[in-house]
Write a protein that holds these residues in place. Structure first.
Motif, PDB file in Angstrom:
ATOM      1  N   ALA A  25       0.831  -1.205   0.000  1.00  0.00           N
ATOM      2  CA  ALA A  25       0.000   0.000   0.000  1.00  0.00           C
ATOM      3  C   ALA A  25       0.864   1.253   0.000  1.00  0.00           C
ATOM      4  O   ALA A  25       0.580   2.221  -0.719  1.00  0.00           O
ATOM      5  CB  ALA A  25      -0.928  -0.013   1.212  1.00  0.00           C
ATOM      6  N   GLN A  26       1.936   1.255   0.793  1.00  0.00           N
ATOM      7  CA  GLN A  26       2.832   2.402   0.834  1.00  0.00           C
ATOM      8  C   GLN A  26       3.585   2.569  -0.485  1.00  0.00           C
ATOM      9  O   GLN A  26       3.783   3.684  -0.966  1.00  0.00           O
ATOM     10  CB  GLN A  26       3.822   2.242   1.993  1.00  0.00           C
ATOM     11  N   LEU A  27       3.987   1.448  -1.057  1.00  0.00           N
ATOM     12  CA  LEU A  27       4.752   1.487  -2.307  1.00  0.00           C
ATOM     13  C   LEU A  27       3.936   2.089  -3.442  1.00  0.00           C
ATOM     14  O   LEU A  27       4.438   2.903  -4.231  1.00  0.00           O
ATOM     15  CB  LEU A  27       5.203   0.072  -2.682  1.00  0.00           C
ATOM     16  N   PHE A  28       2.652   1.705  -3.532  1.00  0.00           N
ATOM     17  CA  PHE A  28       1.820   2.155  -4.647  1.00  0.00           C
ATOM     18  C   PHE A  28       0.916   3.334  -4.275  1.00  0.00           C
ATOM     19  O   PHE A  28       0.096   3.767  -5.078  1.00  0.00           O
ATOM     20  CB  PHE A  28       0.969   0.985  -5.160  1.00  0.00           C
ATOM     21  N   VAL A  30      -1.662   3.615  -2.214  1.00  0.00           N
ATOM     22  CA  VAL A  30      -3.088   3.296  -2.161  1.00  0.00           C
ATOM     23  C   VAL A  30      -3.393   2.749  -0.764  1.00  0.00           C
ATOM     24  O   VAL A  30      -2.497   2.571   0.058  1.00  0.00           O
ATOM     25  CB  VAL A  30      -3.492   2.264  -3.247  1.00  0.00           C
ATOM     26  N   SER A  31      -4.665   2.471  -0.505  1.00  0.00           N
ATOM     27  CA  SER A  31      -5.053   1.943   0.802  1.00  0.00           C
ATOM     28  C   SER A  31      -4.796   0.427   0.861  1.00  0.00           C
ATOM     29  O   SER A  31      -4.685  -0.245  -0.172  1.00  0.00           O
ATOM     30  CB  SER A  31      -6.532   2.210   1.061  1.00  0.00           C
ATOM     31  N   VAL A  32      -4.729  -0.096   2.087  1.00  0.00           N
ATOM     32  CA  VAL A  32      -4.573  -1.544   2.276  1.00  0.00           C
ATOM     33  C   VAL A  32      -5.772  -2.272   1.685  1.00  0.00           C
ATOM     34  O   VAL A  32      -5.643  -3.356   1.101  1.00  0.00           O
ATOM     35  CB  VAL A  32      -4.411  -1.879   3.777  1.00  0.00           C
ATOM     36  N   ARG A  33      -6.957  -1.659   1.819  1.00  0.00           N
ATOM     37  CA  ARG A  33      -8.160  -2.277   1.251  1.00  0.00           C
ATOM     38  C   ARG A  33      -8.036  -2.432  -0.263  1.00  0.00           C
ATOM     39  O   ARG A  33      -8.429  -3.463  -0.830  1.00  0.00           O
ATOM     40  CB  ARG A  33      -9.382  -1.411   1.579  1.00  0.00           C
ATOM     41  N   THR A  34      -7.460  -1.431  -0.915  1.00  0.00           N
ATOM     42  CA  THR A  34      -7.259  -1.514  -2.367  1.00  0.00           C
ATOM     43  C   THR A  34      -6.307  -2.646  -2.718  1.00  0.00           C
ATOM     44  O   THR A  34      -6.519  -3.373  -3.695  1.00  0.00           O
ATOM     45  CB  THR A  34      -6.705  -0.180  -2.901  1.00  0.00           C
ATOM     46  N   ILE A  35      -5.254  -2.820  -1.918  1.00  0.00           N
ATOM     47  CA  ILE A  35      -4.301  -3.905  -2.157  1.00  0.00           C
ATOM     48  C   ILE A  35      -5.002  -5.260  -2.061  1.00  0.00           C
ATOM     49  O   ILE A  35      -4.797  -6.148  -2.895  1.00  0.00           O
ATOM     50  CB  ILE A  35      -3.118  -3.848  -1.163  1.00  0.00           C
ATOM     51  N   TYR A  36      -5.862  -5.432  -1.057  1.00  0.00           N
ATOM     52  CA  TYR A  36      -6.566  -6.707  -0.922  1.00  0.00           C
ATOM     53  C   TYR A  36      -7.529  -6.944  -2.084  1.00  0.00           C
ATOM     54  O   TYR A  36      -7.733  -8.097  -2.511  1.00  0.00           O
ATOM     55  CB  TYR A  36      -7.302  -6.772   0.421  1.00  0.00           C
ATOM     56  N   ARG A  37      -8.110  -5.875  -2.621  1.00  0.00           N
ATOM     57  CA  ARG A  37      -8.951  -6.033  -3.816  1.00  0.00           C
ATOM     58  C   ARG A  37      -8.101  -6.462  -5.011  1.00  0.00           C
ATOM     59  O   ARG A  37      -8.514  -7.284  -5.830  1.00  0.00           O
ATOM     60  CB  ARG A  37      -9.691  -4.729  -4.125  1.00  0.00           C
ATOM     61  N   ASP A  38      -6.887  -5.882  -5.112  1.00  0.00           N
ATOM     62  CA  ASP A  38      -5.974  -6.284  -6.184  1.00  0.00           C
ATOM     63  C   ASP A  38      -5.589  -7.754  -6.042  1.00  0.00           C
ATOM     64  O   ASP A  38      -5.528  -8.494  -7.046  1.00  0.00           O
ATOM     65  CB  ASP A  38      -4.712  -5.412  -6.160  1.00  0.00           C
ATOM     66  N   ILE A  39      -5.319  -8.188  -4.804  1.00  0.00           N
ATOM     67  CA  ILE A  39      -4.938  -9.582  -4.561  1.00  0.00           C
ATOM     68  C   ILE A  39      -6.074 -10.524  -4.964  1.00  0.00           C
ATOM     69  O   ILE A  39      -5.847 -11.585  -5.558  1.00  0.00           O
ATOM     70  CB  ILE A  39      -4.573  -9.786  -3.067  1.00  0.00           C
ATOM     71  N   GLU A  40      -7.310 -10.108  -4.677  1.00  0.00           N
ATOM     72  CA  GLU A  40      -8.460 -10.924  -5.066  1.00  0.00           C
ATOM     73  C   GLU A  40      -8.552 -11.035  -6.585  1.00  0.00           C
ATOM     74  O   GLU A  40      -8.836 -12.100  -7.126  1.00  0.00           O
ATOM     75  CB  GLU A  40      -9.738 -10.300  -4.513  1.00  0.00           C
ATOM     76  N   ALA A  41      -8.282  -9.921  -7.282  1.00  0.00           N
ATOM     77  CA  ALA A  41      -8.303  -9.931  -8.748  1.00  0.00           C
ATOM     78  C   ALA A  41      -7.229 -10.852  -9.306  1.00  0.00           C
ATOM     79  O   ALA A  41      -7.449 -11.580 -10.285  1.00  0.00           O
ATOM     80  CB  ALA A  41      -8.127  -8.508  -9.280  1.00  0.00           C
ATOM     81  N   ILE A  42      -6.039 -10.841  -8.682  1.00  0.00           N
ATOM     82  CA  ILE A  42      -4.950 -11.711  -9.121  1.00  0.00           C
ATOM     83  C   ILE A  42      -5.330 -13.174  -8.904  1.00  0.00           C
ATOM     84  O   ILE A  42      -5.079 -14.039  -9.747  1.00  0.00           O
ATOM     85  CB  ILE A  42      -3.652 -11.361  -8.367  1.00  0.00           C
TER      86      ILE A  42
END
Length: 314
Positions: A25-28, A30-42
């Motif tokens: 989240a810090q690297l990109f 964005v929020s941690v929630r957004t990262i988890y949505r990305d992980i779900e998409a992956i």
């Protein structure tokens, strides 16, 4: 851009093994929630993701998994790199260069020459011929304002050469045809508007931030949005055969072939000096059939042009 972020997350997980959601989240930014949505998409894309709880927890790709041709083929990777090269040329950002290098690192050394050859088969340049340095700078400045939710202000010149001062909430950069536009919420109009970047003057990013509006769920139909930006006129233009290549470039299938070989266009366009200049750019290769007042406008302008260029030097 989400595609860039998803590819970067996959590559980072393959290289580092395990990464915490907070770190991503810090690297990109964005929020941690957004990262988890990305992980779900992956995950849904077929790449198995495992999460570990606890102080030493994090996110990783399942042991033994490798990004092989079942996910991205060499041709697909080449296409992604070609697209990223076009974006990088538009908006210089080291992140795009890093992503391209990470993708290249997934290709065996002996196949890199072949991949480079494929990349050269598709070259993407988002800018029109003769674009200025200021246009490129505007695209980059607006992109950063969108990412960081900063208001921007500028003087805007519309179709009729009217100049207005605008403060807007920028949401999307749009490349339509050969022109760049900004889709934004305009404080003056209290609504969403499209602004052509080439008509902006004294563009400034403000320190003031804004919260994204909940109503900003969908973008307009860009094929019709321009009709509502000002007064329009229904017109018929008749193109001579000698300029049909240029006419087809602008209007394509909207042209009707006549018995004498000429091309008839029936359309609606924004009225104003831009339209008059556009028609005159075809020289004697086009005739205004209707409306009558526009025929008179073009005739009067043609007389003025003739008078200006037929005068002898003093």
């Amino acid at each position: 851009m989400r595609l860039d972020r998803l590819v970067s997350i996959i590559v980072l997980l393959l290289r580092k093994g395990k990464v915490q959601a907070k770190e991503l989240a810090q690297l990109f930014e964005v929020s941690v929630r957004t990262i988890y949505r990305d992980i779900e998409a992956i995950n849904l894309a077929g790449i198995p993701i495992v999460t570990y709880q606890g102080s030493n927890g994090g996110i990783s790709i399942a042991d033994g998994y490798r990004l092989d041709k079942s996910v991205l083929t060499e041709e697909e990777m080449s296409a992604v790199v070609s697209a990223l090269k076009g974006i990088s040329a538009t908006m210089p950002d080291t992140r795009y260069d890093i992503i391209m290098e990470k993708i290249r690192s997934l290709i065996p050394s002996k196949q890199l020459d072949n991949m480079d050859s494929k990349i050269k088969q598709l070259i993407i340049d988002f800018f029109p011929w003769g674009s200025t340095k200021s246009l490129r700078e505007s695209v980059s400045v607006i992109k950063n304002a969108i990412e960081h939710r900063n208001l921007i202000q500028f003087n805007y010149i519309d179709f009729s050469a009217n100049k207005t001062f605008r403060i807007v909430e920028p949401y999307s950069l749009i490349l339509k045809g050969q022109s760049w536009y900004l889709y934004a919420w305009c404080q003056m109009r209290q609504d969403y508007r499209l602004f052509k970047l080439s008509r902006m003057r004294e563009l400034t990013v403000l320190e003031q931030k804004f919260e994204a509006r909940e109503t900003n769920n969908s973008l307009p139909n860009f094929d019709t949005e321009w009709k509502y930006s000002g007064k329009t006129v229904s017109l018929q233009l008749l193109f001579e055969k000698e300029v049909e290549n240029i006419a087809f470039e602008f209007f394509g299938d909207n042209l009707e072939r006549q018995k004498d070989g000429k091309l008839l266009l029936k359309t609606e366009m924004p009225d104003g000096y831009w339209l008059y200049g556009f028609i005159l750019s075809f020289g004697t290769g086009v005739e205004v059939i209707s409306p009558p007042y526009l025929r008179q406008v073009i005739a009067d302008l043609s007389k003025k042009i003739y008078k200006k260029y037929s005068c002898e030097e003093p």
